[in-house]
Motif scaffolding. Structure first.
Motif, short mmCIF file in Angstrom:
data_model
loop_
_atom_site.label_atom_id
_atom_site.label_comp_id
_atom_site.label_asym_id
_atom_site.label_seq_id
_atom_site.Cartn_x
_atom_site.Cartn_y
_atom_site.Cartn_z
N ALA A 270 22.01 -9.37 35.61
CA ALA A 270 21.78 -9.89 36.96
C ALA A 270 22.44 -11.26 37.06
CB ALA A 270 20.28 -9.99 37.23
N CYS B 264 23.46 -7.50 41.42
CA CYS B 264 22.20 -7.00 40.88
C CYS B 264 21.45 -6.36 42.04
CB CYS B 264 21.37 -8.13 40.25
SG CYS B 264 20.95 -9.45 41.40
N VAL C 39 16.13 -8.31 43.16
CA VAL C 39 16.22 -9.27 42.06
C VAL C 39 16.98 -10.50 42.53
CG1 VAL C 39 17.10 -9.66 39.72
CG2 VAL C 39 16.16 -7.42 40.34
N PRO D 171 19.12 -13.45 41.12
CA PRO D 171 19.75 -13.90 39.86
C PRO D 171 19.48 -15.37 39.58
CG PRO D 171 21.32 -12.79 41.31
CD PRO D 171 20.11 -13.07 42.12
N CYS E 191 24.22 -3.19 42.50
CA CYS E 191 24.89 -4.50 42.52
C CYS E 191 24.89 -5.08 43.93
CB CYS E 191 26.33 -4.37 42.00
SG CYS E 191 26.45 -3.85 40.29
N ASN F 72 29.96 -6.42 35.71
CA ASN F 72 28.74 -6.22 34.93
C ASN F 72 29.04 -5.44 33.66
OD1 ASN F 72 28.09 -6.24 37.98
ND2 ASN F 72 26.15 -6.82 37.04
#
Length: 525
Positions: A18, A33, A37, A39, A191, A199
């Motif tokens: 993330a 992420c 979430v 980051p 993402c 990633n």
């Protein structure tokens, strides 16, 4: 089917990395992420230390070209600039017509010209030197302990904790097309609508670092020195594949990698062939190579409103061991998420974190398609043909309208609206506890926004989740058609197809120890 000696696995496409990410030619950071979430870490792509001077020269060229383009755009709205634009405007029709008449050739020319400003060989600013994560150079990246935790998490999630193959390829995914204001809707849902290549690259760099491996071994997973990870990016629109940091691959692994690469080239063509049967403009008699050229052309065609259908037709998510879905043709309608109950603990911590990502992401994608299909003008955004990008925050219809939510008519026209079904390899007791203890999952399940079923790991009994409890599911027909290949099953068909068992192909040559261990680990969405 292409390489039966390979093993495949899958995980949510941000690979637990993330981050806010800034590419070498990007103006700012963007989150890679799931949307739920936030980051804490920043990662930037930078030219290799040995190429810093060349990288700066290319950056200067990009800035000058950007400044020139901005000045042309601004001055074209002045009295004198408008006259100049009118006189030379006809020149702009040349690339426009070329993109319609010969999109693939035009793309190749543009790609060659882009090398003048494209960054040279790059690396990720991945290791943090400071104590706390942040956006300044000293605070960018991850600590070695954080990297080791990410590596352990993903290896546990895909059930790969021993018997490692010598080469493991991690594919992030995304989509790129020339004329598509909805492009982020085709990218990786895990993402936040970004592309998952960075990633995959970051994870491979972490897993290859010997200092990280020492910490990983202390956490219970021994990664042999001869195991190497490769990050890669799959463009789902034109089926192109890019690999990262191949110069770091040991010479002892390069022959094996070339074999993997050859298999992936064949897989790209077959994947394009399977996808093309859903495009009305693609003849059903295309060969795999012709289908690959067709999808490459669609991505660069200025007049193409359907570069790809992406997750349209999604109906199913499997969460379990790859063995029980291997060889099953599912008509591109399933997200396949890896999970091995034998690796998990009695409290189901690994399953919990998998479902915390999979249910919101896959369920969200499914509902996006569901609502946009049942009411394409209300919940969707109608036809994309008259759409204009408004202030870089959304699209509007024509020159003036409200911002349009949802997916366009051209993205959902082959979709069947239904609530997605999760088939999870676990027990009723464990899944019931996970639902109760996780508010986000509970709301999705109890609100009937997703459907659940389980396969008991001990006896393979199937149960469905109905009104808060599990009921046995009786299978009325245990027989599935068996065919020699996927192509035999779908060829000549444009509509949805039922499941079928694909016979395991025999390898042309006996496998040696390296070939039998070749593995590709791929992302879902």
């Amino acid at each position: 089917e292409v390489a039966p000696q390979c093993r495949t696995a899958s995980a949510a496409g941000f690979f637990a990395v993330a981050m806010y990410y800034q590419g070498a030619d990007h103006a700012s950071f963007r989150p890679l992420c799931p949307a739920i979430v936030e980051p804490q870490h920043y990662v930037r792509e930078e030219p290799l230390f040995s190429s810093m001077a060349a990288g700066e020269r290319r950056a200067v060229r990009r800035r000058r070209l950007g400044w020139f383009a901005h000045q042309v755009h601004q001055n074209s709205r002045t009295l004198i600039g408008g006259w100049v634009t009118g006189l030379f405007g006809a020149i702009a029709t040349v690339p426009m017509v070329a993109r319609i008449l010969a999109p693939r050739l035009t793309s190749q020319i543009r790609e060659s010209m882009g090398s003048l400003v494209r960054p040279p060989a790059t690396e990720l600013h991945l290791e943090r030197l400071g104590n706390n994560p942040g956006s300044d150079p000293e605070s960018m990246g991850y600590s070695l302990d954080e990297m080791s935790q990410i590596v352990v998490r993903i290896l546990q999630d895909i059930g790969m904790v021993k018997d490692f193959p010598p080469t493991i390829v991690f594919f992030g995914h995304g989509s790129g097309s020339l004329n598509n204001p909805h492009e982020s809707a085709y990218n990786c849902g895990a993402c936040s609508g970004g592309r998952g290549g960075p990633n995959a690259r970051a994870f491979a760099m972490m897993a290859n670092d010997p200092r990280v491996r020492r910490r990983v071994s202390q956490l219970g997973i021994e990664l042999p020195d001869e195991v190497r990870f490769v990050g890669a990016y799959h463009n789902t629109c034109n089926d192109d594949v890019d690999y990262y940091d191949l110069d770091l691959l040991p010479r002892s692994h390069r022959e094996l990698f070339r074999g993997i690469e050859s298999d992936i080239i064949e897989t790209r063509a077959r994947n394009a062939h399977e996808r093309s049967r859903r495009f009305e403009s693609a003849p059903l008699g295309l060969t795999p190579q012709e289908a690959l050229e067709h999808v490459e052309e669609r991505a660069e065609d200025l007049s193409q409103a359907r570069p790809e259908y992406n997750h349209a037709t999604n109906t199913l998510v499997t969460v379990g061991r790859r063995d029980w879905s291997r060889g099953l043709f599912m008509d591109r309608r399933a997200f396949v998420t890896e999970y091995d109950p034998a690796v998990d603990d009695k409290d189901g911590h690994i399953l919990t974190r998998i479902l915390q990502a999979a249910i919101p992401v896959c369920g969200g994608i499914s509902l996006e398609y569901y609502f946009s299909t049942v009411d394409v003008e209300g919940y969707g955004c109608g036809s994309k043909l008259p759409h204009n990008v408004a202030s870089m925050v959304g699209v509007m219809t024509g020159a003036a309208s409200d911002l349009r939510p949802g997916l366009s008519q051209q993205m959902v026209e082959i979709h069947e609206p239904m609530r997605i079904l999760f088939v999870i390899e676990t027990t009723a007791e464990m899944l019931s506890r996970i639902i109760v203890e996780n508010e986000g999952i509970r709301r999705m399940v109890e609100g009937n926004w997703v459907q659940l079923a389980i396969i008991d790991p001990s006896n393979s009994a199937i149960q469905r989740y109905v009104d808060g409890h599990f009921e046995p599911h009786l299978v009325s027909d245990m027989q599935l058609p068996t065919v020699q290949s996927s192509m035999r099953w779908y060829r000549g068909q444009r509509d949805h197809l039922g499941f079928a068992t694909i016979q395991e192909p025999e390898s042309d040559q006996p496998m040696n120890s390296s070939e039998s261990n070749a593995s590709a680990a791929g992302a879902l969405a």
